[in-house]
Scaffold this active site. Structure first.
Site, short mmCIF file in Angstrom:
data_model
loop_
_atom_site.label_atom_id
_atom_site.label_comp_id
_atom_site.label_asym_id
_atom_site.label_seq_id
_atom_site.Cartn_x
_atom_site.Cartn_y
_atom_site.Cartn_z
N ALA A 11 0.84 -1.21 0.00
CA ALA A 11 0.00 0.00 0.00
C ALA A 11 0.87 1.25 0.00
O ALA A 11 0.55 2.26 0.63
CB ALA A 11 -0.93 -0.01 1.22
N THR A 120 6.64 -5.53 -8.42
CA THR A 120 7.86 -5.42 -7.61
C THR A 120 9.11 -5.73 -8.47
O THR A 120 9.12 -6.68 -9.23
CB THR A 120 7.78 -6.39 -6.41
OG1 THR A 120 6.62 -6.06 -5.65
CG2 THR A 120 9.02 -6.30 -5.53
N HIS A 176 12.73 -6.00 -18.00
CA HIS A 176 12.50 -4.62 -17.57
C HIS A 176 13.77 -4.12 -16.89
O HIS A 176 13.89 -4.07 -15.68
CB HIS A 176 11.32 -4.59 -16.59
CG HIS A 176 11.02 -3.23 -16.05
ND1 HIS A 176 10.66 -2.18 -16.85
CD2 HIS A 176 11.02 -2.74 -14.79
CE1 HIS A 176 10.44 -1.11 -16.09
NE2 HIS A 176 10.66 -1.42 -14.84
P1 A3D Z 1 6.75 1.87 -1.71
O1 A3D Z 1 6.03 3.16 -1.73
O2 A3D Z 1 7.96 1.72 -0.82
O3 A3D Z 1 5.69 0.73 -1.32
C1 A3D Z 1 6.05 -0.58 -1.05
C2 A3D Z 1 5.16 -1.06 0.09
O4 A3D Z 1 5.41 -2.44 0.30
C3 A3D Z 1 5.43 -0.35 1.42
O5 A3D Z 1 4.23 0.27 1.88
C4 A3D Z 1 5.87 -1.48 2.35
O6 A3D Z 1 5.41 -1.33 3.70
C5 A3D Z 1 5.23 -2.69 1.69
N1 A3D Z 1 5.83 -3.96 2.05
C6 A3D Z 1 7.13 -4.25 2.29
N2 A3D Z 1 7.26 -5.55 2.62
C7 A3D Z 1 6.01 -6.09 2.56
C8 A3D Z 1 5.49 -7.39 2.80
N3 A3D Z 1 6.29 -8.40 3.15
N4 A3D Z 1 4.16 -7.57 2.64
C9 A3D Z 1 3.35 -6.56 2.28
N5 A3D Z 1 3.78 -5.30 2.06
C10 A3D Z 1 5.10 -5.08 2.20
O7 A3D Z 1 7.20 1.44 -3.18
P2 A3D Z 1 6.44 1.75 -4.57
O8 A3D Z 1 5.00 1.53 -4.39
O9 A3D Z 1 6.93 3.04 -5.12
O10 A3D Z 1 7.10 0.60 -5.49
C11 A3D Z 1 6.78 -0.76 -5.23
C12 A3D Z 1 7.65 -1.69 -6.07
O11 A3D Z 1 7.36 -1.49 -7.46
C13 A3D Z 1 9.16 -1.49 -5.93
O12 A3D Z 1 9.82 -2.74 -5.89
C14 A3D Z 1 9.54 -0.75 -7.21
O13 A3D Z 1 10.89 -0.96 -7.58
C15 A3D Z 1 8.59 -1.38 -8.18
N6 A3D Z 1 8.34 -0.62 -9.42
C16 A3D Z 1 8.24 -1.34 -10.56
C17 A3D Z 1 8.00 -0.71 -11.76
C18 A3D Z 1 7.89 -1.51 -13.01
O14 A3D Z 1 7.66 -0.97 -14.07
C19 A3D Z 1 8.04 -2.96 -12.96
C20 A3D Z 1 7.85 0.69 -11.80
C21 A3D Z 1 7.96 1.40 -10.62
C22 A3D Z 1 8.21 0.72 -9.42
#
Ligand code: A3D
EC number: 1.1.1.37
Length: 320
Positions: A11, A120, A176
């Protein structure tokens, strides 16, 4: 008929944006799961309170309990950590692999019939591990990257040609990462391939090469500007496009990280390929023909993903 149920695992920045978009588009009721206490509850309540003004009908719930995702039709996974300036996506592998294990088990136990979209990073390796940990059928587990990388490519091309983004189609294939393969031949303006537009004098090969490179660096460009995390509006929008294709059986042709076992010469790996997404999940992989140069770039990209998959197997012996 009951509304579909959409479970968002994670989230954070993308998870919150996914919840807002899913509610606004009335794709279904939303459950936002995160280990961080208060975050999913707070975001769910905040988004629900935007409902009266926007006028959508969707229930939202924040939780730390996997039981709440029971029976979800779609799970979108963003749990883990994003990169910071100076980090590559691959630097996230060790920590996010552990997260994929708990998420995979949570989905298997509570939403085994869901269509699962992983976001992720490092994407291709994480979606591979998530499918193994969850044991869900490979056609029901995929990764979002190609839609986003193609959207970035389309955006930059629309600026170059000064035409609507709606009339620009593009395909980005492969992993990616820095080795992704934006394809000029399969990208068009209203059906006219980019090489023809070069011949027509609309642009030059050098400009196209620069746009290809900007697309490859698209994630890093935003990380460099934000400094505290990575992109989230466009990644969330891209995953919602895929979820909608599944929920509405749209049979959309979208590039995504799909399980390949012989497709485009790739074995037992997830990598970005054109797919058809409908009620059957990943219903088909479009086995396009690559020319020599594209095949070389694709092979390099597949090799990079293979290295990450091997690293996963080295960290967690249950994957070997
Ligand atoms: P962020 O805002 O840090 O959100 C990640 C969330 O995951 C945080 O709220 C954490 O508390 C939660 N979390 C951590 N461990 C767990 C767990 N074990 N169970 C449940 N929740 C957990 O990150 P974001 O939303 O900006 O990005 C999320 C992911 O997407 C990252 O790995 C980025 O690198 C990835 N991402 C991928 C792309 C692609 O195009 C593939 C683009 C942008 C970001």
């Amino acid at each position: 008929m009951a509304r579909p149920k959409i479970a968002l695992i994670g989230a954070g920045q993308i998870g919150g944006t996914l919840a807002h978009l899913a509610a606004m588009k009335e794709l279904g009721d939303v459950v936002l799961f995160d280990i961080a206490e208060g975050t999913p509850e707070g975001k769910s309540l905040d988004i629900a309170e935007s409902g009266p003004s926007e006028g959508f009908d969707a229930k939202l719930k924040g939780t730390q309990d996997y039981a709440d995702i029971a029976g979800a039709d779609v799970c979108i996974v963003t749990a883990g950590v994003p990169r910071k300036p100076g980090m590559s996506r691959d630097d996230l592998l060790g920590i996010n692999l552990k997260v994929m294990k708990s998420v995979g088990e949570g989905i298997a136990a509570n939403a085994p019939d869901a269509f699962v979209i992983c976001i992720t990073n490092p994407l291709d390796a994480m979606v591979w591990a998530l499918q193994k940990f969850s044991g869900l059928p490979a056609n029901k587990v995929c990764g979002m990257a190609g839609v986003l990388d193609s959207a970035r490519f389309r955006h930059f091309l629309s600026l170059e040609f000064d035409v609507s983004m709606k009339d620009v189609t593009a395909f980005v294939l492969g992993g990616h990462g820095d080795t992704m393969v934006p394809s000029l031949r399969y990208s068009t303006v209203a059906g006219i391939p980019l090489p023809d537009l070069i011949e027509m004098g609309w642009t030059t090969k050098d400009k196209m090469d620069a746009i290809v490179q900007r697309t490859r660096d698209g994630g890093a460009e935003i990380v460099g500007l934000l400094k505290t995390g990575s992109a989230y509006y466009a990644p969330a929008t891209s995953a919602i496009e895929m979820a909608e294709a599944y929920l509405k059986d749209q049979k959309r042709v979208l590039p995504c990280a799909a399980y390949c076992d012989g497709d485009l010469g790739v074995r037992d790996m997830y990598v970005g390929v054109p797919t058809v997404i409908g009620a059957g999940g990943i219903e088909r992989i479009v086995n396009i023909k690559l020319n020599k140069e594209e095949q070389e770039m694709f092979d390099t990209s597949v090799k990079a993903v293979q290295g990450l998959v091997e690293a996963c197997k080295g960290i967690d012996s249950s994957l070997a």
